[in-house]
Write a protein that holds these residues in place. Structure first.
Motif, mmCIF file in Angstrom:
data_model
loop_
_atom_site.group_PDB
_atom_site.id
_atom_site.type_symbol
_atom_site.label_atom_id
_atom_site.label_comp_id
_atom_site.label_asym_id
_atom_site.label_seq_id
_atom_site.Cartn_x
_atom_site.Cartn_y
_atom_site.Cartn_z
ATOM 1 N N SER A 147 0.821 -1.210 0.000
ATOM 2 C CA SER A 147 0.000 0.000 0.000
ATOM 3 C C SER A 147 0.858 1.266 0.000
ATOM 4 C CB SER A 147 -0.930 0.011 1.217
ATOM 5 O OG SER A 147 -0.172 0.255 2.391
ATOM 6 N N ASP A 148 0.277 2.324 -0.527
ATOM 7 C CA ASP A 148 0.962 3.620 -0.557
ATOM 8 C C ASP A 148 1.299 4.089 0.854
ATOM 9 O OD1 ASP A 148 0.762 3.623 -3.315
ATOM 10 O OD2 ASP A 148 -1.013 4.916 -3.367
ATOM 11 N N GLU A 149 0.437 3.757 1.816
ATOM 12 C CA GLU A 149 0.672 4.167 3.205
ATOM 13 C C GLU A 149 1.936 3.511 3.762
ATOM 14 O OE1 GLU A 149 -2.357 2.954 2.137
ATOM 15 O OE2 GLU A 149 -3.376 4.899 2.036
ATOM 16 N N VAL A 150 2.140 2.225 3.444
ATOM 17 C CA VAL A 150 3.342 1.526 3.920
ATOM 18 C C VAL A 150 4.582 2.141 3.280
ATOM 19 C CG1 VAL A 150 4.569 -0.684 3.964
ATOM 20 C CG2 VAL A 150 2.109 -0.614 4.435
ATOM 21 N N TYR A 151 4.526 2.417 1.970
ATOM 22 C CA TYR A 151 5.653 3.083 1.313
ATOM 23 C C TYR A 151 5.937 4.427 1.963
ATOM 24 C CZ TYR A 151 6.201 -0.090 -2.686
ATOM 25 O OH TYR A 151 6.450 -1.169 -3.490
ATOM 26 N N ALA A 152 4.891 5.207 2.215
ATOM 27 C CA ALA A 152 5.076 6.537 2.814
ATOM 28 C C ALA A 152 5.738 6.434 4.183
ATOM 29 C CB ALA A 152 3.735 7.257 2.909
ATOM 30 N N ALA A 153 5.311 5.468 4.992
ATOM 31 C CA ALA A 153 5.918 5.286 6.325
ATOM 32 C C ALA A 153 7.372 4.866 6.188
ATOM 33 C CB ALA A 153 5.122 4.250 7.113
ATOM 34 N N PHE A 154 7.677 4.013 5.235
ATOM 35 C CA PHE A 154 9.048 3.569 5.014
ATOM 36 C C PHE A 154 9.925 4.755 4.619
ATOM 37 C CE2 PHE A 154 12.545 1.960 2.453
ATOM 38 C CZ PHE A 154 13.027 0.912 3.222
ATOM 39 N N ILE A 155 9.436 5.572 3.708
ATOM 40 C CA ILE A 155 10.202 6.736 3.241
ATOM 41 C C ILE A 155 10.440 7.714 4.384
ATOM 42 C CG2 ILE A 155 10.067 8.778 1.729
ATOM 43 C CD1 ILE A 155 8.590 6.899 -0.301
ATOM 44 N N GLU A 156 9.445 7.876 5.250
ATOM 45 C CA GLU A 156 9.581 8.769 6.397
ATOM 46 C C GLU A 156 10.721 8.346 7.318
ATOM 47 O OE1 GLU A 156 6.366 9.891 9.436
ATOM 48 O OE2 GLU A 156 5.404 10.159 7.464
ATOM 49 N N THR A 157 10.891 7.044 7.501
ATOM 50 C CA THR A 157 11.929 6.539 8.410
ATOM 51 C C THR A 157 13.252 6.268 7.715
ATOM 52 O OG1 THR A 157 11.197 4.257 8.129
ATOM 53 C CG2 THR A 157 10.222 5.511 9.956
ATOM 54 N N HIS A 158 13.295 6.396 6.418
ATOM 55 C CA HIS A 158 14.533 6.201 5.633
ATOM 56 C C HIS A 158 14.759 7.442 4.770
ATOM 57 C CE1 HIS A 158 13.383 2.102 6.706
ATOM 58 N NE2 HIS A 158 14.673 1.793 6.556
ATOM 59 N N PRO A 159 15.458 8.443 5.295
ATOM 60 C CA PRO A 159 15.645 9.695 4.564
ATOM 61 C C PRO A 159 16.330 9.542 3.202
ATOM 62 C CG PRO A 159 16.511 9.857 6.805
ATOM 63 C CD PRO A 159 16.086 8.465 6.599
ATOM 64 N N ASP A 160 17.109 8.466 3.045
ATOM 65 C CA ASP A 160 17.795 8.268 1.754
ATOM 66 C C ASP A 160 16.905 7.647 0.682
ATOM 67 O OD1 ASP A 160 17.729 5.908 3.262
ATOM 68 O OD2 ASP A 160 19.423 5.068 2.162
ATOM 69 N N ALA A 161 15.711 7.217 1.078
ATOM 70 C CA ALA A 161 14.787 6.649 0.096
ATOM 71 C C ALA A 161 14.141 7.781 -0.684
ATOM 72 C CB ALA A 161 13.712 5.818 0.804
ATOM 73 N N LYS A 162 14.214 7.681 -1.988
ATOM 74 C CA LYS A 162 13.666 8.763 -2.812
ATOM 75 C C LYS A 162 12.613 8.197 -3.750
ATOM 76 C CE LYS A 162 18.024 11.165 -2.863
ATOM 77 N NZ LYS A 162 18.083 12.295 -2.126
ATOM 78 N N PRO A 163 11.397 8.727 -3.717
ATOM 79 C CA PRO A 163 10.360 8.254 -4.637
ATOM 80 C C PRO A 163 10.759 8.486 -6.092
ATOM 81 C CG PRO A 163 9.421 9.629 -2.924
ATOM 82 C CD PRO A 163 10.916 9.750 -2.821
ATOM 83 N N ASP A 164 10.393 7.549 -6.961
ATOM 84 C CA ASP A 164 10.596 7.746 -8.401
ATOM 85 C C ASP A 164 9.704 8.882 -8.864
ATOM 86 O OD1 ASP A 164 12.408 5.716 -8.633
ATOM 87 O OD2 ASP A 164 10.954 4.249 -9.370
ATOM 88 N N ALA A 165 10.212 9.665 -9.792
ATOM 89 C CA ALA A 165 9.407 10.772 -10.329
ATOM 90 C C ALA A 165 8.592 10.304 -11.491
ATOM 91 C CB ALA A 165 10.308 11.920 -10.745
#
Length: 119
Positions: A101-119
């Motif tokens: 889910s998008d929510e799980v991805y969002a939480a992961f990105i929040e806790t991993h500052p080096d994770a960058k969403p694809d544009a």
């Protein structure tokens, strides 16, 4: 030495001087067949008879793969397996397979500052 070619009608098996290779078109596709003059005339009559039905019908297309409805927030530098492992460690509910889910991805990105969403 001479060779003689004998054409045989593909519908009734008859031989004759009038049997020839005949091309015809159906729905934008071209076909070829060996036919006598009589069978070629019958073919054209059938095609003419089908015309109104084809003109007034709607084409049915084979079902394809479904389209994805939403855009998933994907991340660079991590795999879905990494996201699932993190979610399990954090007590976040995530399926073992399939869409995350998008929510799980969002939480992961929040806790991993080096994770960058694809544009």
């Amino acid at each position: 030495m001479a060779e003689k070619v004998i054409r045989v009608d593909d519908i009734d098996g008859s031989e004759g001087h009038d049997v020839a290779k005949r091309d015809f078109e159906v729905l934008g596709r071209t076909f070829t067949i060996d036919l006598s003059d009589d069978n070629y005339k019958r073919l054209n009559e059938m095609l003419d008879a089908l015309g109104p039905y084809i003109d007034n019908a709607a084409e049915v297309r084979a079902a394809g793969k479904g389209r994805k409805t939403g855009r998933t927030a994907k991340i660079k530098g991590y795999t879905n397996g990494d996201v699932r492992e993190w979610a399990l460690r954090e007590g976040v509910e995530v399926s073992e397979r399939g869409k995350i889910s998008d929510e799980v991805y969002a939480a992961f990105i929040e806790t991993h500052p080096d994770a960058k969403p694809d544009a």
